[in-house]
Design an enzyme around this catalytic site. Sequence first.
Site: not given
Length: 665
Positions: A549, A562
């Site tokens: 990410s 996350y």
Amino acid sequence: MTHSRWSDSEAPVGDDLELRVYTSRLLGADPSLVLHGGGNTSVKRDETTVTGRPERRLYVKGSGWDLATIERGGFSGMRLEPLLELATLEALDDVVMARELASMRLDSASPVPSVESILHAILPHRFVDHTHADAVVTLTNTVHGIDLVREVFGDDVAVLPYAMPGFDLARLAAQELPKMLGAQTIGLVLMNHGIFSFGDSARESYERMIALVTRAEDALRTRAPRGVPAAQSPGGGQQTPAGTRSGDRLARARLRSELSAAAGLPMVLVSRHDPVASAFARASDVATVSQHGPATPDHVIWTKPTPLLGRDVEAFGAAYRNYFEAGAQRARTEVTMLDVAPRVILDPELGMLTAGLTAHGAQAVAEIYRHTIDIIRDAEALGGYRSLSPEDQFDVEYWDLEQAKVRRAAAPREQAGRVVLVSGAASGIGRACASRFLAEGAAVVGLDLASGIGETFDSPAWLGLQCDLTDPHAVSSALDAAVFAFGGVDAVVLNAGIFPLTQPLSELPAAEWRRVMAVNLDAAVELLRELHPLLRLAPNGGQVLVIGSKNVAAPGPGAVAYSSSKAALTQVARVLALEWATDRIRVNIIHPDAVFDTGIWTAELLADRAEHYGMTVEQYKRRNLLGVEITSDDVARLCVAMAGPTFAKTTGAQVPIDGGNDRVI
Ligand code: ZN
């Protein structure tokens, strides 16, 4: 049991060619008659040339067409007369013959006509049907085959001894048939090859084929104690791996690895649950009965003349080279490494396995060999299975026309023969990756919680398994199923992950933190650990592709769990790039950002986020330096590229796909 599938209500009300298409499809619908492009059909028509002259023409199945799905355009039209003229030649090289046939087409856009076109032309009936029906081939492939055929069919059929398909067979037929064909003749049996039927209407020719094959089946039922060939177990698709032991997983993967090394290319290795095939692989006489050649010359190129017994690929290679050397004087083409790799493997513990450059190819070989097992068993009961001599097999295998077929089939796509596992494959980036890898020729195993995952793609190269990645037992049986279906796992796209509600750490429940870590980090690490022995065996080296990410390099507030899980996973990948390099496993990381065509981004949520930043949705989607929108498919294309030759010498890399981000740069 074969039966007539003719239906008055379904038969087309059209010209001869429409009816030819219809009954060809009826033949193709019955796997006990033809398999995988085998067999051919024709119709002779009286037409008029452009200058108004009447002319008799032959429309014959084009090569590359399958009877089951053939259409009008699958037939090639030729003038009949020059075809009959070719049959008067003493000899003709098959390559020259194929070129002649191609140049005779009335329409150059139609497919290359079948190599049996001349034989179709010689038979003096309007409709001609040709199959390799199991029951007929069983009769012809026995010690006393010719006597059996005469007994069963009497004067209703002419019988020709084996001749090499192509011009040799056409020449033999041209010489012998005029003496053999009488008013009562409705068919022609070719020893060790198959059967023709003919008639003046599509229905007559088709139903004669069914009647003749039924007679052969009846004869088998009364003469062979085992009766007619057993019903085919479901062909194609994947079978469930219930009953496989996890020890088998590595045995299968190791066998595939060795086969691929022998072939010089990655091969898919398909296993199947099939009690008859497994019993055949264990039978005390398998070492003799399995080595007598294929049921029909059409199958040589699919199954190779000799199945591999057990797992000793080296020994097979040596035996096969002897076979090759025995026929080497006649060889017109070089033997390639791919030729040396067996297609059928019979192992007492692993059962029957089949190899191919694609999952579809390997499954086709399985289906063909499954029929061959029934044929061998019945022929043995009739006194002994006898097929083509090794010399005849060699001639077919190294026939220039067959070699051309192999070369066409062997032009592999970039990911051909490879097996890719994608986690979270039901939607978004995972689904796009699966789609791209399938398009590039890979076999793909998709894992997902979604129950419809099995049907996400309709392809023999797709195995979708519902699987909770946090459950080690579920993961273990998914890997068993993957290896059972395709023979290994060469690459993994670690994509599955969850993105929880945005919350600052001070408000984040501990259970939520643990849930995110369990899915995004722990489950991924466990999957990698379990996959390591398989990735080591990957034919061209294993691959790990981690979907990270942008948040790893440029975190934002409110996504602590996350961002931390992706950062930790990135670090895991970097360490594995170090630890697994000597196992030839490459580990690379892709960092996407702002991919909005995924399940979590609803139109509502997008509108809400855009408003939060005082932007339109379009502006919000392109909030990056290049001002571009990034799609799941963009990420998938990057994954396929990183798994391909361009990145073959790259490991431990982190590649952003975010349209450019000033905090990352
Ligand atoms: Zn044939």
